[in-house]
Design an enzyme around this catalytic site. Structure first.
Site, mmCIF file in Angstrom:
data_model
loop_
_atom_site.group_PDB
_atom_site.id
_atom_site.type_symbol
_atom_site.label_atom_id
_atom_site.label_comp_id
_atom_site.label_asym_id
_atom_site.label_seq_id
_atom_site.Cartn_x
_atom_site.Cartn_y
_atom_site.Cartn_z
ATOM 1 N N MET A 38 53.545 -26.490 16.316
ATOM 2 C CA MET A 38 52.219 -26.413 16.931
ATOM 3 C C MET A 38 51.161 -26.847 15.914
ATOM 4 O O MET A 38 49.983 -26.485 16.039
ATOM 5 C CB MET A 38 51.954 -24.993 17.437
ATOM 6 C CG MET A 38 52.939 -24.598 18.537
ATOM 7 S SD MET A 38 52.339 -23.310 19.637
ATOM 8 C CE MET A 38 52.087 -21.970 18.522
ATOM 9 N N HIS A 45 57.031 -25.627 7.321
ATOM 10 C CA HIS A 45 57.286 -26.812 8.148
ATOM 11 C C HIS A 45 57.853 -27.956 7.294
ATOM 12 O O HIS A 45 58.708 -28.710 7.749
ATOM 13 C CB HIS A 45 55.992 -27.289 8.818
ATOM 14 C CG HIS A 45 55.422 -26.309 9.808
ATOM 15 N ND1 HIS A 45 54.292 -25.575 9.558
ATOM 16 C CD2 HIS A 45 55.846 -25.940 11.035
ATOM 17 C CE1 HIS A 45 54.033 -24.802 10.604
ATOM 18 N NE2 HIS A 45 54.950 -25.002 11.512
HETATM 19 O O1 PAF Z 1 57.516 -22.206 16.908
HETATM 20 C C1 PAF Z 1 56.605 -22.913 17.377
HETATM 21 O O2 PAF Z 1 55.766 -23.454 16.653
HETATM 22 C C2 PAF Z 1 56.516 -23.095 18.888
HETATM 23 O O3 PAF Z 1 56.913 -21.943 19.549
HETATM 24 C C3 PAF Z 1 57.290 -24.320 19.391
HETATM 25 C C4 PAF Z 1 58.789 -24.162 19.156
HETATM 26 C C5 PAF Z 1 56.787 -25.576 18.697
HETATM 27 C C6 PAF Z 1 57.071 -24.487 20.902
HETATM 28 O O4 PAF Z 1 55.737 -24.642 21.210
#
Ligand code: PAF
Length: 286
Positions: A38, A45
Site C-alpha cells: 500500500m 518492503h
Molecule cells: O499488507 C498490505 O500492505 C495490504 O494488505 C496488501 C496485501 C497490499 C493488500 O492491500
C-alpha cells in the site's frame, strides 16, 4: 533499467510485453514475482523486493491503498501516500514494474462480487476489523489476475493476512507460489510498519512494549506461561491499550491448547495513542 510505471491494465500489459515476460522464462524459473504493497515503503518492503528478486527474473511492486480493507473510522484518508519516494525505493531495489492503479481503475462503481475470507476472516484481527480480510483478499486476487505473477511475496508481520492468502490460493486453485518474508525490526525491537510514522517519540517508546511482550513470551515453554509472560509486560505499560494477545495455530489462527506441539504464532494488537499496531513472533512448541 528504469522502473516502468503502469497506472492501468493497458500499461501493465505493455510493461509485461516490454520486459518480455511470458516469453523467455526457462522452465522451472519464475518469470515474475509480485510484491503487493500500500506504498509508504520502508526497509521491510525493501526486504520483500530483494526476496522477490531472488525468486524471479522480474519483480513488480503494486502500490495501492485499498479502500475495501479499511473500515469506517479507520485511517484510509490519512494513510501515508509517498509515491515519489516509493518509486525511488523500487528503482533502487531493482523492481522492473510499479503498478499504481487508481481506485476507479480497480473497482467498478457498481461492483458486486468479492472474496469472502470465511470464518477465519472473522476471528482475531478479523474480529476487531470486520470486513477487513474480505477487502484484502478481494484486492489481492484482483492484483494476481491483473499482474499474473508466478510468485508473490508477503511479510510475516501480517501473519493472519499471510495465512488467509495461502488459504485463498489453496481453496481457489490459484497457480501462484506464496512466499512469506521475515519481519524486519528496528534495533530496539519495534517491528517496521508504515503506521509507525503516526507515533510521537513518547508513543514510540511505549510501543516497544509490544515486541518486548512477544520476546518475553518466546522465552517460555508452555502456552499458559507464554501468554502469562507476554501479558505481564503489556499490563505494565499503561500507555498501551491492548486489543488482543493470542497464541494461535499459524494456519488456522485458532488458539492452541496446553499440549499443542508445532509452530505457533504469538500475536498482539494494541492501540498506542490513536495508532493501532500489530506484531507477532513464530514459536516452536512441544
Ligand atoms: O499488507 C498490505 O500492505 C495490504 O494488505 C496488501 C496485501 C497490499 C493488500 O492491500
Amino acid at each position: 533499467m528504469d522502473v516502468i510505471v503502469a497506472g492501468d491494465r493497458a500499461g501493465l500489459a505493455e510493461a509485461r510485453r516490454t520486459l518480455g515476460i511470458g516469453r523467455e522464462a526457462p522452465p522451472g524459473r519464475a518469470a515474475l514475482a509480485l510484491v503487493p504493497t500500500m506504498g509508504a515503503l520502508h526497509e521491510g518492503h525493501r526486504s520483500l523486493i530483494r526476496l522477490a528478486r531472488e525468486r524471479a527474473d522480474h519483480v513488480a511492486v503494486s502500490v495501492f491503498v485499498n479502500p475495501l480493507q479499511f473500515g469506517p473510522g479507520e485511517d484510509y484518508a490519512r494513510y501515508p501516500r509517498t509515491f515519489d519516494t516509493d518509486l525511488e525505493v523500487c528503482a533502487e531495489e531493482g523492481a522492473g514494474i510499479v503498478f499504481a492503479p487508481s481506485a476507479e481503475e480497480m473497482y467498478l462503481p457498481d461492483r458486486q462480487v468479492g472474496v469472502s475470507a470465511g470464518k477465519m476472516g472473522t476471528i482475531v484481527e478479523g474480529a476487531s476489523r470486520p470486513g477487513h480480510f474480505d477487502g484484502m483478499l478481494t484486492v489481492v486476487l484482483k492484483l494476481f489476475n491483473l499482474v499474473r505473477p508466478d510468485v508473490a511475496v508477503f511479510g510475516r508481520k501480517d501473519a493472519q493476512q499471510l495465512a488467509l492468502i495461502r488459504r485463498m490460493v489453496l481453496d481457489l486453485d490459484l497457480p501462484i507460489e506464496i512466499v512469506g518474508a521475515p519481519t524486519v525490526r528496528e534495533a530496539d525491537g519495534l517491528a517496521l510498519s508504515s503506521r509507525n510514522r503516526y507515533l510521537s517519540p513518547h508513543e514510540r517508546t511505549m510501543a516497544l512494549a509490544l515486541s518486548r511482550a512477544l520476546f518475553a513470551g518466546a522465552e517460555q515453554g508452555r502456552p499458559s506461561e507464554i501468554r502469562r509472560a507476554a501479558r505481564a509486560v503489556l499490563d505494565a505499560e499503561p500507555g498501551v491499550d491492548l486489543d488482543y494477545l493470542v497464541l494461535v495455530d499459524p494456519a488456522t489462527f485458532t488458539e492452541v491448547g496446553e499440549e499443542y506441539a508445532g509452530e505457533a504464532v504469538l500475536a498482539v494488537a494494541a492501540r498506542v495513542g490513536t495508532t493501532r499496531l500489530i506484531d507477532n513472533v513464530v514459536l516452536t512448541l512441544g
